[in-house]
Design an enzyme around this catalytic site. Structure first.
Site, PDB file in Angstrom:
ATOM      1  N   LYS A  96     -13.544  77.453  16.412  1.00  0.00           N
ATOM      2  CA  LYS A  96     -12.102  77.707  16.335  1.00  0.00           C
ATOM      3  C   LYS A  96     -11.625  78.199  17.691  1.00  0.00           C
ATOM      4  O   LYS A  96     -11.874  79.337  18.057  1.00  0.00           O
ATOM      5  CB  LYS A  96     -11.808  78.721  15.233  1.00  0.00           C
ATOM      6  CG  LYS A  96     -12.193  78.131  13.886  1.00  0.00           C
ATOM      7  CD  LYS A  96     -11.759  78.970  12.727  1.00  0.00           C
ATOM      8  CE  LYS A  96     -11.983  78.168  11.437  1.00  0.00           C
ATOM      9  NZ  LYS A  96     -12.247  78.963  10.275  1.00  0.00           N
TER      10      LYS A  96
ATOM     11  N   THR B 182     -31.971  74.828  -2.718  1.00  0.00           N
ATOM     12  CA  THR B 182     -31.462  74.486  -1.383  1.00  0.00           C
ATOM     13  C   THR B 182     -32.012  75.514  -0.409  1.00  0.00           C
ATOM     14  O   THR B 182     -32.105  76.701  -0.746  1.00  0.00           O
ATOM     15  CB  THR B 182     -29.924  74.510  -1.313  1.00  0.00           C
ATOM     16  OG1 THR B 182     -29.501  75.851  -1.531  1.00  0.00           O
ATOM     17  CG2 THR B 182     -29.296  73.611  -2.333  1.00  0.00           C
TER      18      THR B 182
ATOM     19  N   TRP C 150      -9.374  73.248  16.100  1.00  0.00           N
ATOM     20  CA  TRP C 150     -10.777  73.139  15.712  1.00  0.00           C
ATOM     21  C   TRP C 150     -11.513  72.147  16.611  1.00  0.00           C
ATOM     22  O   TRP C 150     -11.021  71.065  16.893  1.00  0.00           O
ATOM     23  CB  TRP C 150     -10.885  72.650  14.263  1.00  0.00           C
ATOM     24  CG  TRP C 150     -10.489  73.675  13.256  1.00  0.00           C
ATOM     25  CD1 TRP C 150     -10.079  74.957  13.495  1.00  0.00           C
ATOM     26  CD2 TRP C 150     -10.457  73.503  11.837  1.00  0.00           C
ATOM     27  NE1 TRP C 150      -9.804  75.595  12.321  1.00  0.00           N
ATOM     28  CE2 TRP C 150     -10.017  74.728  11.285  1.00  0.00           C
ATOM     29  CE3 TRP C 150     -10.753  72.449  10.971  1.00  0.00           C
ATOM     30  CZ2 TRP C 150      -9.878  74.917   9.909  1.00  0.00           C
ATOM     31  CZ3 TRP C 150     -10.607  72.631   9.611  1.00  0.00           C
ATOM     32  CH2 TRP C 150     -10.180  73.853   9.080  1.00  0.00           C
TER      33      TRP C 150
ATOM     34  N   GLU D  10     -26.959  69.779  -4.201  1.00  0.00           N
ATOM     35  CA  GLU D  10     -26.099  70.042  -5.365  1.00  0.00           C
ATOM     36  C   GLU D  10     -25.495  68.774  -5.947  1.00  0.00           C
ATOM     37  O   GLU D  10     -24.886  68.797  -7.004  1.00  0.00           O
ATOM     38  CB  GLU D  10     -24.946  70.989  -4.964  1.00  0.00           C
ATOM     39  CG  GLU D  10     -25.379  72.417  -4.678  1.00  0.00           C
ATOM     40  CD  GLU D  10     -25.815  72.655  -3.244  1.00  0.00           C
ATOM     41  OE1 GLU D  10     -26.162  71.674  -2.554  1.00  0.00           O
ATOM     42  OE2 GLU D  10     -25.791  73.814  -2.797  1.00  0.00           O
TER      43      GLU D  10
HETATM   44  P1  ADP Z   1     -30.599  71.630   2.729  1.00  0.00           P
HETATM   45  O1  ADP Z   1     -30.282  71.742   4.181  1.00  0.00           O
HETATM   46  O2  ADP Z   1     -30.710  72.900   1.997  1.00  0.00           O
HETATM   47  O3  ADP Z   1     -31.628  70.658   2.395  1.00  0.00           O
HETATM   48  P2  ADP Z   1     -28.759  69.716   1.756  1.00  0.00           P
HETATM   49  O4  ADP Z   1     -29.710  68.658   2.043  1.00  0.00           O
HETATM   50  O5  ADP Z   1     -28.204  69.834   0.402  1.00  0.00           O
HETATM   51  O6  ADP Z   1     -29.298  71.113   2.094  1.00  0.00           O
HETATM   52  O7  ADP Z   1     -27.633  69.652   2.831  1.00  0.00           O
HETATM   53  C1  ADP Z   1     -26.355  69.231   2.548  1.00  0.00           C
HETATM   54  C2  ADP Z   1     -25.517  69.336   3.784  1.00  0.00           C
HETATM   55  O8  ADP Z   1     -26.068  68.547   4.836  1.00  0.00           O
HETATM   56  C3  ADP Z   1     -24.125  68.792   3.601  1.00  0.00           C
HETATM   57  O9  ADP Z   1     -23.275  69.717   2.994  1.00  0.00           O
HETATM   58  C4  ADP Z   1     -23.726  68.474   5.031  1.00  0.00           C
HETATM   59  O10 ADP Z   1     -23.286  69.621   5.726  1.00  0.00           O
HETATM   60  C5  ADP Z   1     -25.021  68.041   5.645  1.00  0.00           C
HETATM   61  N1  ADP Z   1     -25.096  66.573   5.677  1.00  0.00           N
HETATM   62  C6  ADP Z   1     -25.704  65.762   4.805  1.00  0.00           C
HETATM   63  N2  ADP Z   1     -25.581  64.480   5.176  1.00  0.00           N
HETATM   64  C7  ADP Z   1     -24.867  64.484   6.323  1.00  0.00           C
HETATM   65  C8  ADP Z   1     -24.393  63.468   7.220  1.00  0.00           C
HETATM   66  N3  ADP Z   1     -24.654  62.181   7.030  1.00  0.00           N
HETATM   67  N4  ADP Z   1     -23.679  63.863   8.295  1.00  0.00           N
HETATM   68  C9  ADP Z   1     -23.416  65.161   8.522  1.00  0.00           C
HETATM   69  N5  ADP Z   1     -23.828  66.149   7.731  1.00  0.00           N
HETATM   70  C10 ADP Z   1     -24.548  65.823   6.643  1.00  0.00           C
END
Ligand code: ADP
Length: 544
Positions: free
Chosen positions: A441, A185, A446, A330
């Site tokens: 916050k 990630t 929130w 993950e």
């Molecule tokens: P990276 O940014 O390392 O590629 P990921 O792709 O695993 O990481 O990112 C996962 C995160 O992306 C989630 O925990 C969430 O915060 C955000 N995310 C993924 N899909 C959505 C969505 N449809 N709307 C809002 N946030 C999202």
């Protein structure tokens, strides 16, 4: 009492063998890095995957070895997906958009033995190669005719590697819990963390992705993944198209609106997947050209929140069904998908859009819970917001050789902490309000930065918007809106505030707005909030 069913392992090699046998004439089309369109079939791909498997054995690759790729979505990358995992080695896809420092860390942390690299990334890798003492050699994903002069040690072309190999390979059968692929990630802070998928988790995730209430991928589909194969295995597309026997259209390095549209039309694409920024680019191109899609039916958007304006434009102006999905590296990645239930189709349009704006509903195989700060479970009533934790057979059980990160990632019941804040309703629809670290916050309440950003991009003069919390002496934090306008000077602060007043609660209104030429992004195209906090965290709010 034990049941009496066969114990056949779920292996990735079986996916492509199935596609080759029963969908052998279905096409895989690639816009190559070299330029021309390459066209072959699942049967052709399988023959070359077997050549590759033989070549890997010739290189001395052993089960469990990590082999890295730095590559676009192409047929050669697809062959690596199947060949490497098929022989029992681990396909390690690296995001080439990471900082060189992160790539150096990842290659060494994963202990990669060989690196397969697209022409595009050869110069970048040449600068780093001296720092990869364990890498035995490099395979450039091209043929001898296009092979560049390179300082990469022990380098050769992919085509020369597989050329004289037999197109038959006896796939080893092993425990389905064997590691199949590794993806780090990007992490906006600290070192990247490795997620190590198994054959079992990959195949189970694949069944899920193909099911109708998830993405419904089937043999009638022509699927174009804009999401890169270096980003959570292109959300599983390379596997699910083989399971379904779907046509696969791989866009290579060209992800601009014009190039994508050309492939959508020429290859009869029915379903496509990508992050919101890609679709903003495509929509801008479509509007400029006055184009229409002739075959595209479904568009999957995830990775960041899809703004309402985008969903409405795709559905109403272009007749495309938008599936808003949420997941994480993950989680392989799918956790929720926004396919409406039957009872929802009869709802008034505004209510349907409210549901589509949510991140989708939970798929079978993933369990969700939300908890408050003390770890107490909160109700799934669509109102209570808390931190989201997940559990399931395609969710990570720990980070690759990283005890500290692993320790922090799970609660006492073994659920994985997503770091997202959300609500869950009785139908299982999740609405992400924020990343835990991005939520603002304000005086004990929130404010969702995602909701504010979505509202701001609904203004026609806004190309992109980000919201961060800035210190406030009375309220602790207040929102600062940072806007990239479509045209410099195209929108001003007063107009923006007036626009937002109609759309969000008064106490959510940003205390200040700044205009910038560019917003920073992560390697996966998300807003890089840590950089914005660095640049604007000390911004003096008026009246503060
Ligand atoms: P990276 O940014 O390392 O590629 P990921 O792709 O695993 O990481 O990112 C996962 C995160 O992306 C989630 O925990 C969430 O915060 C955000 N995310 C993924 N899909 C959505 C969505 N449809 N709307 C809002 N946030 C999202």
């Amino acid at each position: 009492m034990q049941g009496l069913m066969m114990d056949v392992p779920l292996l990735i090699s079986n996916l492509i063998r199935h596609a080759a046998r029963y969908h052998g004439d279905t096409e895989i089309v690639t816009r190559t890095v070299e330029g021309p369109i390459h066209r072959y079939t699942w049967a052709d791909a399988y023959a070359r995957v077997q050549q590759l498997a033989n070549a890997l054995q010739g290189l001395g690759v052993k089960p469990g070895d990590r082999l890295a790729t730095l590559a676009w979505n192409t047929h050669r990358h697809l062959e690596l997906y199947y060949g490497i995992s098929g022989v029992g080695a681990v396909l390690h896809t690296i995001n080439p958009r990471l900082f060189p420092e992160q790539i150096r860390y990842i290659v060494n942390h994963a202990d990669d033995q060989w690196v397969f690299v697209d022409l595009t990334f050869v110069p970048m890798l040449e600068k780093l190669a001296a720092e990869f003492p364990k890498v035995k050699g490099y395979v450039v994903l091209t043929d001898d005719a296009h092979m560049p002069e390179t300082t990469l040690p022990n380098a050769r072309s992919y085509e020369s590697l597989i050329a004289d190999q037999p197109a038959e390979f006896d796939w080893p059968q092993f425990d389905e819990k064997t590691a199949s692929s590794l993806c780090y990630t990007s992490g906006t802070t600290g070192n990247p963390k490795g997620v190590l998928y198994t054959h079992r988790s990959t195949v189970l995730h694949c069944y899920c992705v193909c099911s109708p209430d998830a993405l419904g991928i089937c043999s009638r589909d022509s699927l174009l993944p804009v999401v890169p194969m270096f980003h959570v295995n292109a959300w599983g597309c390379a596997y699910s198209t083989a399971m379904a026997g779907a046509k696969l259209v791989l866009p290579g390095p060209k992800l601009d609106g014009a190039s994508l549209y050309e492939l959508f039309e020429s290859e009869g694409v029915t379903i496509t997947l990508g992050v919101p920024t890609v679709w903003l680019g495509l929509l801008a191109y479509m509007a400029e050209q006055g184009n229409r899609f002739s075959t595209l039916q479904r568009l999957v958007v995830g990775g960041s929140a899809a703004p309402l304006s985008m969903i409405v434009a795709l559905e109403e102006d272009y007749g495309v069904d938008v599936i808003h999905a949420w997941g994480m590296t993950e989680m392989s990645p799918i956790g929720t998908t926004g396919v409406l239930k039957g009872k929802m189709l009869r709802l008034p349009k505004e209510d349907r859009y409210k549901l589509k704006l949510k991140q989708g509903r939970v798929v079978y195989g993933v369990e969700l819970k939300i908890v408050d700060d003390a770890g107490n479970r909160l109700p799934h009533d669509g109102t209570a917001q808390g931190e989201l934790l997940v559990r399931g057979p395609w969710i990570t059980a720990g980070y690759f050789e990283d005890d500290a990160a692993t320790k922090a990632a799970f609660d006492s019941e073994g659920w994985f902490r997503t770091g997202d804040i959300c609500t869950i309703d009785a139908d299982g629809f999740v609405q992400i309000t924020d990343r835990a670290k991005d939520i603002i916050k304000s005086g004990g309440e929130w404010i969702s930065s995602i909701d504010l950003e979505n509202a701001a991009v609904g203004h026609p003069g806004v190309a992109e918007a980000a919201v961060i919390g800035v210190h406030h002496p009375k309220w602790q934090e207040r929102p600062l809106l940072i806007v990239k306008p479509r045209k410099a000077g195209g929108v001003d602060k007063a107009e923006m505030l007036q626009f937002l007043e109609q759309r969000v609660a008064k106490w959510w209104l940003p205390d200040d707005i700044v205009f910038v030429d560019e917003l920073p992004h992560t390697a996966t195209g998300k807003l890089l909030k840590s950089k914005l906090r660095e640049d604007f965290g000390r911004h003096r709010l008026p009246g503060a």
